[in-house]
Design a protein around this motif. Structure first.
Motif, PDB file in Angstrom:
ATOM      1  N   GLY A 129     -87.004 -78.925 -27.263  1.00 10.25           N
ATOM      2  CA  GLY A 129     -87.633 -79.375 -28.268  1.00 10.25           C
ATOM      3  C   GLY A 129     -87.683 -78.223 -29.278  1.00 10.25           C
ATOM      4  N   VAL A 130     -87.759 -79.015 -30.876  1.00  3.61           N
ATOM      5  CA  VAL A 130     -87.833 -78.274 -31.631  1.00  3.61           C
ATOM      6  C   VAL A 130     -88.929 -77.441 -32.169  1.00  3.61           C
ATOM      7  N   TRP A 131     -89.945 -77.552 -31.084  1.00  4.47           N
ATOM      8  CA  TRP A 131     -91.120 -76.874 -31.207  1.00  4.47           C
ATOM      9  C   TRP A 131     -90.913 -75.337 -30.895  1.00  4.47           C
ATOM     10  N   GLN A 132     -89.720 -74.971 -30.317  1.00  6.27           N
ATOM     11  CA  GLN A 132     -89.359 -73.410 -29.751  1.00  6.27           C
ATOM     12  C   GLN A 132     -88.727 -72.992 -31.177  1.00  6.27           C
ATOM     13  N   ILE A 133     -88.328 -73.659 -32.093  1.00  7.02           N
ATOM     14  CA  ILE A 133     -87.698 -72.968 -33.228  1.00  7.02           C
ATOM     15  C   ILE A 133     -89.446 -72.847 -34.114  1.00  7.02           C
ATOM     16  N   ARG A 134     -90.028 -73.523 -34.210  1.00  5.96           N
ATOM     17  CA  ARG A 134     -91.427 -73.528 -35.012  1.00  5.96           C
ATOM     18  C   ARG A 134     -91.948 -72.059 -34.275  1.00  5.96           C
ATOM     19  N   VAL A 135     -91.984 -72.090 -33.004  1.00 10.61           N
ATOM     20  CA  VAL A 135     -92.684 -70.818 -32.577  1.00 10.61           C
ATOM     21  C   VAL A 135     -91.666 -69.464 -32.494  1.00 10.61           C
ATOM     22  N   GLY A 136     -90.412 -69.805 -32.498  1.00  8.68           N
ATOM     23  CA  GLY A 136     -89.438 -68.628 -32.500  1.00  8.68           C
ATOM     24  C   GLY A 136     -89.725 -67.939 -33.725  1.00  8.68           C
ATOM     25  N   VAL A 137     -89.584 -68.646 -34.961  1.00  6.20           N
ATOM     26  CA  VAL A 137     -89.629 -68.234 -36.129  1.00  6.20           C
ATOM     27  C   VAL A 137     -91.116 -67.721 -36.581  1.00  6.20           C
ATOM     28  N   ALA A 159     -84.557 -78.727 -37.022  1.00  4.89           N
ATOM     29  CA  ALA A 159     -84.747 -77.174 -37.060  1.00  4.89           C
ATOM     30  C   ALA A 159     -84.946 -76.692 -38.561  1.00  4.89           C
ATOM     31  N   TYR A 160     -84.394 -77.471 -39.366  1.00  2.00           N
ATOM     32  CA  TYR A 160     -84.756 -76.797 -40.775  1.00  2.00           C
ATOM     33  C   TYR A 160     -86.301 -76.945 -41.230  1.00  2.00           C
ATOM     34  N   TYR A 161     -86.812 -77.899 -40.858  1.00  2.00           N
ATOM     35  CA  TYR A 161     -88.266 -78.324 -41.260  1.00  2.00           C
ATOM     36  C   TYR A 161     -89.166 -77.226 -40.502  1.00  2.00           C
ATOM     37  N   ALA A 162     -88.735 -77.252 -39.317  1.00  2.00           N
ATOM     38  CA  ALA A 162     -89.654 -76.383 -38.320  1.00  2.00           C
ATOM     39  C   ALA A 162     -89.715 -74.904 -38.741  1.00  2.00           C
ATOM     40  N   ALA A 163     -88.321 -74.218 -38.985  1.00  2.00           N
ATOM     41  CA  ALA A 163     -88.196 -72.844 -39.293  1.00  2.00           C
ATOM     42  C   ALA A 163     -88.841 -72.656 -40.755  1.00  2.00           C
ATOM     43  N   ARG A 164     -88.440 -73.745 -41.835  1.00  2.00           N
ATOM     44  CA  ARG A 164     -89.284 -73.638 -42.963  1.00  2.00           C
ATOM     45  C   ARG A 164     -90.488 -73.519 -42.999  1.00  2.00           C
ATOM     46  N   LEU A 165     -91.431 -74.327 -42.114  1.00  2.00           N
ATOM     47  CA  LEU A 165     -92.938 -74.264 -42.134  1.00  2.00           C
ATOM     48  C   LEU A 165     -93.205 -72.932 -41.582  1.00  2.00           C
ATOM     49  N   SER A 166     -92.861 -72.308 -40.723  1.00  2.00           N
ATOM     50  CA  SER A 166     -93.139 -71.009 -40.166  1.00  2.00           C
ATOM     51  C   SER A 166     -93.041 -70.061 -41.086  1.00  2.00           C
ATOM     52  N   VAL A 167     -92.194 -69.927 -41.813  1.00  2.00           N
ATOM     53  CA  VAL A 167     -91.908 -68.938 -42.944  1.00  2.00           C
ATOM     54  C   VAL A 167     -93.158 -69.233 -43.982  1.00  2.00           C
ATOM     55  N   LEU A 168     -93.214 -70.477 -44.637  1.00  2.00           N
ATOM     56  CA  LEU A 168     -94.035 -71.049 -45.530  1.00  2.00           C
ATOM     57  C   LEU A 168     -95.328 -70.532 -45.205  1.00  2.00           C
ATOM     58  N   GLU A 169     -95.892 -70.768 -43.867  1.00  2.00           N
ATOM     59  CA  GLU A 169     -97.088 -70.353 -43.518  1.00  2.00           C
ATOM     60  C   GLU A 169     -97.440 -68.737 -43.554  1.00  2.00           C
TER      61      GLU A 169
END
Length: 414
Positions: free
Chosen positions: A347-355, A311-321
């Motif tokens: 899946g961790v994709w939902q964290i990526r999309v949610g953030v 979850a850490y890497y998915a959330a971080r990437l969305s904010v950095l983008e």
């Protein structure tokens, strides 16, 4: 599936009383999905258009399970395996999509040089950007087994693979061919594809299939997801360190698939922290809710995110983008609360999309951190004191303000 599913609670409830506190019974929901696709997959030979999709397991490494995912459907099936495009889908939709994808699994050494024809076909499938008509022959009729995972999207029915064949030529971009054959290391290959605009999960599929890097090896899907998101995140972090700071404290919020995401951006040098809590009654929320977290400063995280994991890497990437797009730098605090409405791990994709969706929903801008924190409190259920106790960034902010008070005889932090 989980400890609670083996308890007397389920026997008493039978999915009708919802004694676990969830809005729907995870067992019955998955049973309904399985029943809905049973007739479509009740055979040993499956012909259809793979989205395209493959899966690589991690158990038994360096000998792993790998196989193509083929639905009993022809035509444009890309929606069955497009996680970053599922932002308007429900958990039930995702479970149905994944249940349609039948996996023909075989054992393979991760060293692709030791592979044969079947793996070569799987790799060609992985490199395609369009659905590919495919046929799998299985030893037995496929069985749907549900295993809870917070990382990869759920895997559908599967059985041992006897044969696999692509019945049409896959559509492989020239740039993919260039990267695969150019003997690039995995990291520059990933970044080149990302900067060219290729879908993140396409890159993950290539890494899993063992076609990226110099010493090409199969990479379990779960590992590939984190590896790609971490690689891109590291590069973006280095880039935004050269940008100017934002001017105010900014608060963002979005709720997605039973997950609440609140983000605070601070007008200070880069640091990132994810604070996460599984609320009582949620999927993995047994006992009293406890805040877990991982963090980094401008040098990056030390080792692996042990508590919040993928979850850490998915959330971080969305904010950095989002920051890269603005060409701005900020200190980042992300809050994630998982509610009982998240009744099945997708899946961790939902964290990526949610953030990512949260970063498109600015709530307000503030002059002080206190004002921003008070705004975030409105969206969260967990007592805020628990977040304050755990947060590394907030402790640093408090210490910085105390130093400022000692020097200037005033403070703004409570």
């Amino acid at each position: 599936m989980m400890e609670i599913f083996k308890s007397k609670l389920c026997a008493v409830c039978k999915g009708r009383k919802l004694l676990c506190g969830r809005p729907t019974c995870p067992i019955l929901e998955r049973f309904r999905v399985a029943r809905s696709i049973e007739e479509k997959i009740n055979r040993r030979d499956i012909f259809g258009s793979s989205p395209p999709s493959i899966f690589v397991g991690e158990y038994g490494y360096p000998k792993v399970r790998i196989g193509p995912l083929v639905p009993p459907i022809e035509g444009n099936t890309s929606h069955l395996d497009s996680p970053l495009k599922w932002e308007n889908k429900t958990i039930k939709d995702i479970l149905y999509y994944r249940s349609l994808l039948v996996m023909g699994e075989m054992k393979s050494n991760v060293n692709v040089r030791k592979s044969g024809r079947l793996l070569s076909e799987v790799q060609e499938l992985a490199m395609s950007i369009r659905p590919v008509d495919s046929e799998i022959l299985l030893k037995k009729k496929p069985v749907l087994k549900v295993l809870p995972s917070e990382f990869a999207p759920p895997v559908g029915p599967k059985a041992e693979l006897l044969d696999f064949e692509l019945t049409e030529n896959p559509k492989i971009p020239k740039r993919t061919d260039y990267v695969v054959n150019d003997e690039l290391k995995a990291e520059p290959a990933i970044m080149r594809l990302y900067n060219w605009g290729f879908d993140e999960y396409y890159i993950i599929r290539l890494l899993s299939a063992g076609v990226l890097g110099i010493n090409k090896k199969l990479v379990p899907t779960r590992w590939s997801i984190t590896a790609v998101q971490d690689t891109i995140g590291k590069r973006l972090r280095k880039e935004i360190l050269h940008y100017e700071l934002i001017n105010e404290f900014e608060v963002y919020f979005h709720e997605f698939l039973g997950n609440r995401y609140a983000v605070i951006l601070m007008p200070e040098s880069y640091a990132f922290e994810l604070l996460e809590v599984w609320l009582k009654g949620s999927l993995f929320g047994s006992g009293e809710p406890e805040v877990i977290h991982d963090y980094e400063d401008f040098r990056g995280i030390k080792g692996y995110a042990e508590q919040t994991t993928g979850a850490y890497y998915a959330a971080r990437l969305s904010v950095l983008e989002a920051l890269r797009k603005r060409r701005r730098q900020a200190r980042i605090l992300v809050f994630r609360e998982i509610t009982p409405r998240y009744y099945a791990p997708v899946g961790v994709w939902q964290i990526r999309v949610g953030v990512k969706k949260a970063m498109n929903n600015l709530v307000r801008k503030f002059n002080t951190l206190n004002e921003a924190l008070n705004e975030v409190k409105k969206f969260l259920e967990q007592p805020f004191e628990e977040y304050l106790k755990k947060s590394w960034i907030l402790k640093m902010e408090k210490q910085r303000t105390l130093d400022y008070y000692l020097n200037h005889h005033k403070t703004t932090f409570i």
